[in-house]
Design a protein around this motif. Structure first.
Motif, PDB file in Angstrom:
ATOM      1  N   LEU A  75      54.659  44.056  61.546  1.00 56.85           N
ATOM      2  CA  LEU A  75      55.060  44.718  60.484  1.00 56.85           C
ATOM      3  C   LEU A  75      55.955  43.422  59.793  1.00 56.85           C
ATOM      4  O   LEU A  75      56.294  43.022  59.737  1.00 56.85           O
ATOM      5  CB  LEU A  75      56.673  45.223  60.619  1.00 56.85           C
ATOM      6  N   GLY A  76      55.519  44.178  58.337  1.00 56.33           N
ATOM      7  CA  GLY A  76      56.017  43.137  57.266  1.00 56.33           C
ATOM      8  C   GLY A  76      57.113  43.297  56.414  1.00 56.33           C
ATOM      9  O   GLY A  76      56.637  44.756  55.948  1.00 56.33           O
ATOM     10  N   TYR A  77      57.455  42.574  55.604  1.00 57.49           N
ATOM     11  CA  TYR A  77      58.656  42.743  54.446  1.00 57.49           C
ATOM     12  C   TYR A  77      57.675  42.065  53.293  1.00 57.49           C
ATOM     13  O   TYR A  77      57.866  40.671  53.612  1.00 57.49           O
ATOM     14  CB  TYR A  77      59.467  42.322  54.437  1.00 57.49           C
ATOM     15  N   GLY A  78      57.734  42.775  51.633  1.00 62.91           N
ATOM     16  CA  GLY A  78      57.161  41.760  51.170  1.00 62.91           C
ATOM     17  C   GLY A  78      56.212  41.201  50.643  1.00 62.91           C
ATOM     18  O   GLY A  78      55.852  40.295  50.663  1.00 62.91           O
ATOM     19  N   PRO A  79      54.935  42.324  51.038  1.00 59.85           N
ATOM     20  CA  PRO A  79      53.313  41.866  50.481  1.00 59.85           C
ATOM     21  C   PRO A  79      53.501  41.097  49.423  1.00 59.85           C
ATOM     22  O   PRO A  79      54.187  41.268  48.317  1.00 59.85           O
ATOM     23  CB  PRO A  79      53.241  43.117  50.842  1.00 59.85           C
ATOM     24  N   PHE A  80      52.398  39.868  49.064  1.00 58.19           N
ATOM     25  CA  PHE A  80      52.045  39.417  48.139  1.00 58.19           C
ATOM     26  C   PHE A  80      50.369  39.189  48.424  1.00 58.19           C
ATOM     27  O   PHE A  80      50.095  39.427  49.445  1.00 58.19           O
ATOM     28  CB  PHE A  80      52.564  38.392  47.794  1.00 58.19           C
ATOM     29  N   ARG A  81      49.361  38.375  47.461  1.00 60.43           N
ATOM     30  CA  ARG A  81      48.460  37.957  47.513  1.00 60.43           C
ATOM     31  C   ARG A  81      48.499  37.141  46.688  1.00 60.43           C
ATOM     32  O   ARG A  81      49.340  36.353  46.756  1.00 60.43           O
ATOM     33  CB  ARG A  81      47.463  39.056  46.724  1.00 60.43           C
ATOM     34  N   TYR A  82      47.698  36.091  47.959  1.00 60.28           N
ATOM     35  CA  TYR A  82      47.911  34.581  47.949  1.00 60.28           C
ATOM     36  C   TYR A  82      46.108  33.804  46.950  1.00 60.28           C
ATOM     37  O   TYR A  82      45.594  34.696  47.272  1.00 60.28           O
ATOM     38  CB  TYR A  82      47.870  33.920  48.663  1.00 60.28           C
ATOM     39  N   ARG A  83      45.784  32.433  46.862  1.00 65.28           N
ATOM     40  CA  ARG A  83      44.985  32.450  46.028  1.00 65.28           C
ATOM     41  C   ARG A  83      44.744  30.558  46.811  1.00 65.28           C
ATOM     42  O   ARG A  83      45.471  29.742  46.189  1.00 65.28           O
ATOM     43  CB  ARG A  83      44.009  32.602  45.003  1.00 65.28           C
ATOM     44  N   ALA A 119      43.143  27.007  45.924  1.00 69.09           N
ATOM     45  CA  ALA A 119      42.089  26.299  45.306  1.00 69.09           C
ATOM     46  C   ALA A 119      41.290  26.090  45.356  1.00 69.09           C
ATOM     47  O   ALA A 119      40.018  26.510  44.407  1.00 69.09           O
ATOM     48  CB  ALA A 119      43.248  24.793  45.234  1.00 69.09           C
ATOM     49  N   THR A 120      40.648  26.804  46.192  1.00 71.18           N
ATOM     50  CA  THR A 120      38.677  26.989  46.796  1.00 71.18           C
ATOM     51  C   THR A 120      38.719  28.346  46.416  1.00 71.18           C
ATOM     52  O   THR A 120      37.721  28.277  45.995  1.00 71.18           O
ATOM     53  CB  THR A 120      38.322  27.050  48.142  1.00 71.18           C
ATOM     54  N   GLY A 121      39.382  29.093  45.633  1.00 72.58           N
ATOM     55  CA  GLY A 121      39.386  30.742  45.173  1.00 72.58           C
ATOM     56  C   GLY A 121      39.030  31.772  46.369  1.00 72.58           C
ATOM     57  O   GLY A 121      39.694  32.586  46.093  1.00 72.58           O
ATOM     58  N   ARG A 122      39.247  31.446  47.352  1.00 73.93           N
ATOM     59  CA  ARG A 122      39.860  32.361  48.924  1.00 73.93           C
ATOM     60  C   ARG A 122      40.974  33.291  48.353  1.00 73.93           C
ATOM     61  O   ARG A 122      41.855  32.338  47.949  1.00 73.93           O
ATOM     62  CB  ARG A 122      39.970  31.377  49.937  1.00 73.93           C
ATOM     63  N   GLU A 123      40.586  34.578  48.397  1.00 70.67           N
ATOM     64  CA  GLU A 123      41.943  34.755  48.734  1.00 70.67           C
ATOM     65  C   GLU A 123      42.475  35.791  49.895  1.00 70.67           C
ATOM     66  O   GLU A 123      41.708  36.295  50.863  1.00 70.67           O
ATOM     67  CB  GLU A 123      42.090  36.280  47.290  1.00 70.67           C
ATOM     68  N   GLY A 124      44.436  36.474  49.584  1.00 72.47           N
ATOM     69  CA  GLY A 124      44.229  37.172  50.950  1.00 72.47           C
ATOM     70  C   GLY A 124      45.987  37.809  50.623  1.00 72.47           C
ATOM     71  O   GLY A 124      46.384  37.412  49.549  1.00 72.47           O
TER      72      GLY A 124
END
Length: 140
Positions: free
Chosen positions: A44-52, A54-59
């Motif tokens: 159960l999460g609060y405050g979803p965000f995307r990250y990247r 430096a290699t370009g991998r995102e999640g």
């Protein structure tokens, strides 16, 4: 994201941990009402965000996460301030918990100071996930 709603997730929590999970969920929602509530990777999460990286991998991640494990509850706080993981800075104020870099683990809510947890959540919500996993990860 998951197809399961936060309410459905909470309904699946073992009866032994459900009251504590419901109390923690209510505390987080009251303390940080601006954080969207989601279910992500079984948490159960609060405050979803995307990250990247430096290699370009995102999640995708959430600023705060809450999970009922077999032997304990886990409160994940993916926030760092001035290069220090926020959860670690609360270790001396949460002696009833096991503290990792971004995780606070405890066997029951009765073992920890709820007001300290509330302060931890409020601080994370105010700062967001910047530097959450070190300098090679940026919020997108």
């Amino acid at each position: 994201m998951s197809e399961m709603s936060p309410e459905e997730y909470l309904d699946t929590v073992d009866e032994k941990r459900r009251a504590d999970m419901l109390a923690l969920d209510a505390m987080i929602r009251e303390t940080a009402p601006g954080l969207e509530r989601v279910v992500q990777r079984g948490i159960l999460g609060y405050g979803p965000f995307r990250y990247r990286y430096a290699t370009g991998r995102e999640g995708e991640a959430t600023l705060i996460g809450l999970a009922a494990q077999k032997r304990h509850l886990s409160l994940y706080v993916l926030c760092a301030i001035d290069g220090r993981y926020l959860a670690e800075t609360y270790a001396d104020r949460l002696p009833g918990a096991s503290i990792g870099k971004s995780c606070v683990r405890f066997t029951s809510l009765a073992k920890v100071d709820r007001e300290v947890l509330r302060e931890l959540v409020a601080t994370a919500a105010a700062h967001g996930p910047q530097d959450a996993a070190g300098p090679d990860r940026a919020r997108t």
